[in-house]
Scaffold this active site. Structure first.
Site, PDB file in Angstrom:
ATOM      1  N   GLU A   1      56.625  32.123 -34.188  1.00 24.13           N
ATOM      2  CA  GLU A   1      55.282  31.753 -34.641  1.00 24.13           C
ATOM      3  C   GLU A   1      54.241  32.618 -33.924  1.00 24.13           C
ATOM      4  OE1 GLU A   1      53.610  27.963 -33.352  1.00 24.13           O
ATOM      5  OE2 GLU A   1      53.003  27.566 -35.421  1.00 24.13           O
TER       6      GLU A   1
ATOM      7  N   LYS B   1      44.532  12.868 -25.055  1.00 22.05           N
ATOM      8  CA  LYS B   1      44.397  14.016 -24.143  1.00 22.05           C
ATOM      9  C   LYS B   1      44.254  15.225 -25.054  1.00 22.05           C
ATOM     10  CE  LYS B   1      45.875  17.256 -22.243  1.00 22.05           C
ATOM     11  NZ  LYS B   1      45.263  18.588 -22.474  1.00 22.05           N
TER      12      LYS B   1
ATOM     13  N   CYS C   1      49.231  25.426 -38.096  1.00 17.38           N
ATOM     14  CA  CYS C   1      50.685  25.182 -38.016  1.00 17.38           C
ATOM     15  C   CYS C   1      51.364  25.468 -39.339  1.00 17.38           C
ATOM     16  CB  CYS C   1      50.929  23.746 -37.595  1.00 17.38           C
ATOM     17  SG  CYS C   1      50.105  22.540 -38.637  1.00 17.38           S
TER      18      CYS C   1
ATOM     19  N   GLU D   1      54.506  16.784 -33.748  1.00 19.71           N
ATOM     20  CA  GLU D   1      54.044  17.659 -34.846  1.00 19.71           C
ATOM     21  C   GLU D   1      53.982  19.060 -34.264  1.00 19.71           C
ATOM     22  OE1 GLU D   1      53.506  17.083 -37.920  1.00 19.71           O
ATOM     23  OE2 GLU D   1      53.393  14.902 -38.014  1.00 19.71           O
TER      24      GLU D   1
HETATM   25  P1  NAD Z   1      50.337  23.474 -26.784  1.00 16.98           P
HETATM   26  O1  NAD Z   1      51.741  23.036 -26.980  1.00 16.98           O
HETATM   27  O2  NAD Z   1      50.058  24.536 -25.808  1.00 16.98           O
HETATM   28  O3  NAD Z   1      49.422  22.228 -26.332  1.00 16.98           O
HETATM   29  C1  NAD Z   1      49.306  21.039 -27.071  1.00 16.98           C
HETATM   30  C2  NAD Z   1      48.808  19.916 -26.176  1.00 16.98           C
HETATM   31  O4  NAD Z   1      49.784  19.652 -25.171  1.00 16.98           O
HETATM   32  C3  NAD Z   1      47.515  20.241 -25.425  1.00 16.98           C
HETATM   33  O5  NAD Z   1      46.736  19.080 -25.335  1.00 16.98           O
HETATM   34  C4  NAD Z   1      48.008  20.657 -24.049  1.00 16.98           C
HETATM   35  O6  NAD Z   1      47.077  20.454 -23.034  1.00 16.98           O
HETATM   36  C5  NAD Z   1      49.201  19.720 -23.877  1.00 16.98           C
HETATM   37  N1  NAD Z   1      50.229  20.201 -22.948  1.00 16.98           N
HETATM   38  C6  NAD Z   1      50.553  21.475 -22.655  1.00 16.98           C
HETATM   39  N2  NAD Z   1      51.561  21.499 -21.756  1.00 16.98           N
HETATM   40  C7  NAD Z   1      51.874  20.215 -21.473  1.00 16.98           C
HETATM   41  C8  NAD Z   1      52.828  19.588 -20.630  1.00 16.98           C
HETATM   42  N3  NAD Z   1      53.666  20.288 -19.886  1.00 16.98           N
HETATM   43  N4  NAD Z   1      52.879  18.238 -20.611  1.00 16.98           N
HETATM   44  C9  NAD Z   1      52.053  17.516 -21.383  1.00 16.98           C
HETATM   45  N5  NAD Z   1      51.119  18.054 -22.196  1.00 16.98           N
HETATM   46  C10 NAD Z   1      51.040  19.387 -22.247  1.00 16.98           C
HETATM   47  O7  NAD Z   1      49.806  23.831 -28.232  1.00 16.98           O
HETATM   48  P2  NAD Z   1      48.429  24.532 -28.637  1.00 16.98           P
HETATM   49  O8  NAD Z   1      48.475  25.948 -28.196  1.00 16.98           O
HETATM   50  O9  NAD Z   1      47.301  23.670 -28.214  1.00 16.98           O
HETATM   51  O10 NAD Z   1      48.509  24.465 -30.224  1.00 16.98           O
HETATM   52  C11 NAD Z   1      49.143  25.417 -31.018  1.00 16.98           C
HETATM   53  C12 NAD Z   1      50.500  24.916 -31.462  1.00 16.98           C
HETATM   54  O11 NAD Z   1      50.370  23.648 -32.095  1.00 16.98           O
HETATM   55  C13 NAD Z   1      51.152  25.821 -32.498  1.00 16.98           C
HETATM   56  O12 NAD Z   1      52.522  25.940 -32.216  1.00 16.98           O
HETATM   57  C14 NAD Z   1      50.959  25.053 -33.796  1.00 16.98           C
HETATM   58  O13 NAD Z   1      51.876  25.378 -34.806  1.00 16.98           O
HETATM   59  C15 NAD Z   1      51.075  23.642 -33.341  1.00 16.98           C
HETATM   60  N6  NAD Z   1      50.425  22.740 -34.283  1.00 16.98           N
HETATM   61  C16 NAD Z   1      51.171  21.868 -35.018  1.00 16.98           C
HETATM   62  C17 NAD Z   1      50.562  21.029 -35.953  1.00 16.98           C
HETATM   63  C18 NAD Z   1      51.347  20.050 -36.792  1.00 16.98           C
HETATM   64  O14 NAD Z   1      50.740  19.111 -37.282  1.00 16.98           O
HETATM   65  N7  NAD Z   1      52.640  20.233 -36.993  1.00 16.98           N
HETATM   66  C19 NAD Z   1      49.191  21.097 -36.134  1.00 16.98           C
HETATM   67  C20 NAD Z   1      48.456  22.004 -35.374  1.00 16.98           C
HETATM   68  C21 NAD Z   1      49.071  22.813 -34.444  1.00 16.98           C
END
Ligand code: NAD
Length: 493
Positions: free
Chosen positions: A385, A175, A284, A250
């Site tokens: 962040e 997803k 991240c 992650e």
């Molecule tokens: P997000 O948490 O908004 O979304 C991530 C994923 O989760 C998306 O596919 C989204 O559709 C889904 N999602 C959102 N709400 C959900 C719910 N209630 N139930 C199930 N799925 C849900 O994150 P983002 O804005 O897409 O990405 C940015 C964040 O990701 C930053 O905090 C960044 O640091 C982190 N990140 C971490 C890594 C790592 O490897 N540690 C890598 C890249 C980004």
């Protein structure tokens, strides 16, 4: 405008509810693709197909070597399609073509590495402490995996999660982020061409709180692997816990990048810039807290400013662009809000601090590379962040103080150290609570190096041999070789 379909059981299909939403090009600020708005019925179809394919279908009958060969071929196909896939990712997330093409050209390594690992997941013969028993362990796939990815590097995360999962013998349903779904949908066709059986790789797109929640709460999913923010990660963990799913996360970071007075200042300045302005800070592992020893602060900040000022903002497709747009309007607003918060908290803005404008800048989602100094680690700008090109400089006097400030965060994803003192380079990584520590380099990753966070930055590791364990269960098998009368049935054997 291309209208995409879901990818379920080896076929591109319309979403059950017949709804689509627009994907926006962040550089032009206009829709460029139509993405299917998946729902519970689509999730159910994908989960059923995945369970059928992995437990009873061809995947379950293929040898691990054959599985590995298909994965290897998939790597070859990604290599052949790297440029096309990178262009799609740039249209979706606005990150630089130079960055996305680099990622896509490196992406195949995960399929080649984990494809090679597939037939080396050996169990062990246990020299058990009991007579007349033949005992061994095997490693078996955990079950169907739900893989949720973030918008900043969509296909890199597909590789990190799915290569390890497929090596273990699992089936996956990806997803992707609702902001960047197109590349994952395009990639799906390559899995079929590579000979990965129908149902083993599926893509269901749509909104996180809708179809994302449907997917992670589905009883046919055994394991969730998630990349995203810590706030969403906590919700995902909670939902997974209700049905005792295996969960790896992650999440985000507030990584310290520490410059000591004995560092090569030119290299450290380049490292600080790569830590915060690469990917427009939407990474991240952003080194968003720059800890600088006070004895060199002034001359170091001068070098840093010179480099940051030279960054060219503009079209992410242009080879000479250094900083592209912010991916979403919500993220753009969040970055500008944090700049206001930092100013209100008393941090001093040395560079940027406002939306960027000028030639080659369209769509409105550009922020100038921003540097704050006089930041204190208790300020929100140092604790939360931002996920944008905003750097906080924090001064320190001693090594102990630097370590204390570096660890004074809820996060623990990564850290950087800049020093020419060998003993210090060995001493400090051990003291830092972070999953990755870079010494005299920053933002380096590899398919062979475990990656993941401590504390609020996550659970579990991706890449490297250990990653495959996240998708395996250990089974212990006891075979009695005893002859003669059975043992006393009323006591433990
Ligand atoms: P997000 O948490 O908004 O979304 C991530 C994923 O989760 C998306 O596919 C989204 O559709 C889904 N999602 C959102 N709400 C959900 C719910 N209630 N139930 C199930 N799925 C849900 O994150 P983002 O804005 O897409 O990405 C940015 C964040 O990701 C930053 O905090 C960044 O640091 C982190 N990140 C971490 C890594 C790592 O490897 N540690 C890598 C890249 C980004």
């Amino acid at each position: 405008m291309k209208k995409y379909q879901l990818y379920i059981n080896g076929n591109y299909v319309d979403p059950a509810k017949g709804e689509w939403f627009d994907s926006i090009d962040p550089y032009r600020g206009e829709p460029w693709a139509k993405i299917p708005r998946g729902s519970a019925a689509d999730v159910d179809a994908a989960v059923k197909a995945a369970n059928e394919a992995m437990w009873r279908g061809p995947w379950s009958k293929m040898t691990a070597s054959a599985r590995g060969k298909a994965m290897h071929k998939l790597g070859d196909l990604v290599a052949a399609n790297a440029e096309r896939l990178a262009e799609i990712e740039v249209r979706d997330n606005g990150k630089l073509m130079a960055e996305m093409l680099g990622q896509l050209r490196y992406h195949p390594e995960w399929w080649w590495y984990f494809g090679g690992l597939a037939d080396k997941l050996e169990g062990s013969l246990v020299p058990i402490d009991k007579p007349d028993v033949f005992a061994y362990t095997t490693h078996e796939p955990v079950g169907v995996v739900a893989a949720l990815t973030a918008w900043n590097s969509p296909l890199l995360f597909v590789a990190w999660k799915c290569a390890a999962a497929l090596a273990a013998g699992c089936a996956v349903i990806v997803k992707p982020s609702e902001f960047t779904s197109a590349s994952t949908l395009e990639f799906a066709a390559l899995t079929k061409e590579a000979g990965i059986p129908d149902g083993i790789f599926n893509v269901v797109t749509g909104f996180g709180p809708e179809v994302g929640t449907d997917l992670i709460s589905h009883p046919g999913v055994a394991k969730i692997t998630f990349t995203g923010s810590d706030t969403t990660g906590a919700k995902v963990y909670e939902t997974g816990a209700r049905s005792l799913k295996r969960v790896s996360l992650e999440l985000g970071g507030k990584s310290p990048n520490i410059v000591f007075e004995d560092a090569d200042l030119g290299a450290a300045a380049a490292g600080a810039v790569s830590g915060i302005f690469a990917a427009t800070g939407q990474t991240c592992i952003a080194g968003s807290r720059l800890l600088v020893q006070k004895s060199i602060r002034e001359k170091f900040v001068e070098r840093l400013m010179e480099l940051a000022r030279s960054a060219k903002i503009g079209d992410p497709m242009a080879p000479d662009t250094n900083i592209g747009p912010i991916t979403t309007p919500a993220q753009y607003k969040k970055v500008l809000d944090y700049i206001d918060i930092a100013k209100a908290e008393g941090a001093r803005c040395l560079l940027g601090g406002k939306p960027a404008s000028g030639a080659g800048i369209t769509g409105g989602q550009f922020v100038e590379p921003t540097i704050f100094t006089d930041v204190v680690n208790t300020m929100r700008i140092a604790r939360e962040e931002v996920f944008g090109p905003v750097l906080s400089i924090i001064g320190f006097d001693t090594e102990e103080e630097a370590v204390r400030i570096a660890n004074d965060t809820i996060y623990g994803l990564a850290a950087g150290i800049w020093t020419s003192d060998l003993a210090r380079a060995v001493r400090i990584p051990k003291l830092l609570r972070a999953g990755t520590v870079w010494v005299n380099t920053y933002r380096a990753i590899s398919y062979m190096m475990p990656f993941g966070g401590m504390k609020h930055s996550g659970l579990g590791r991706e890449s490297g041999i250990d990653a495959v364990r996240e998708y395996l269960e250990t089974k212990s098998v006891w075979i009695s070789t005893a002859q003669g009368a059975p043992a006393n049935p009323f006591v433990m054997r």
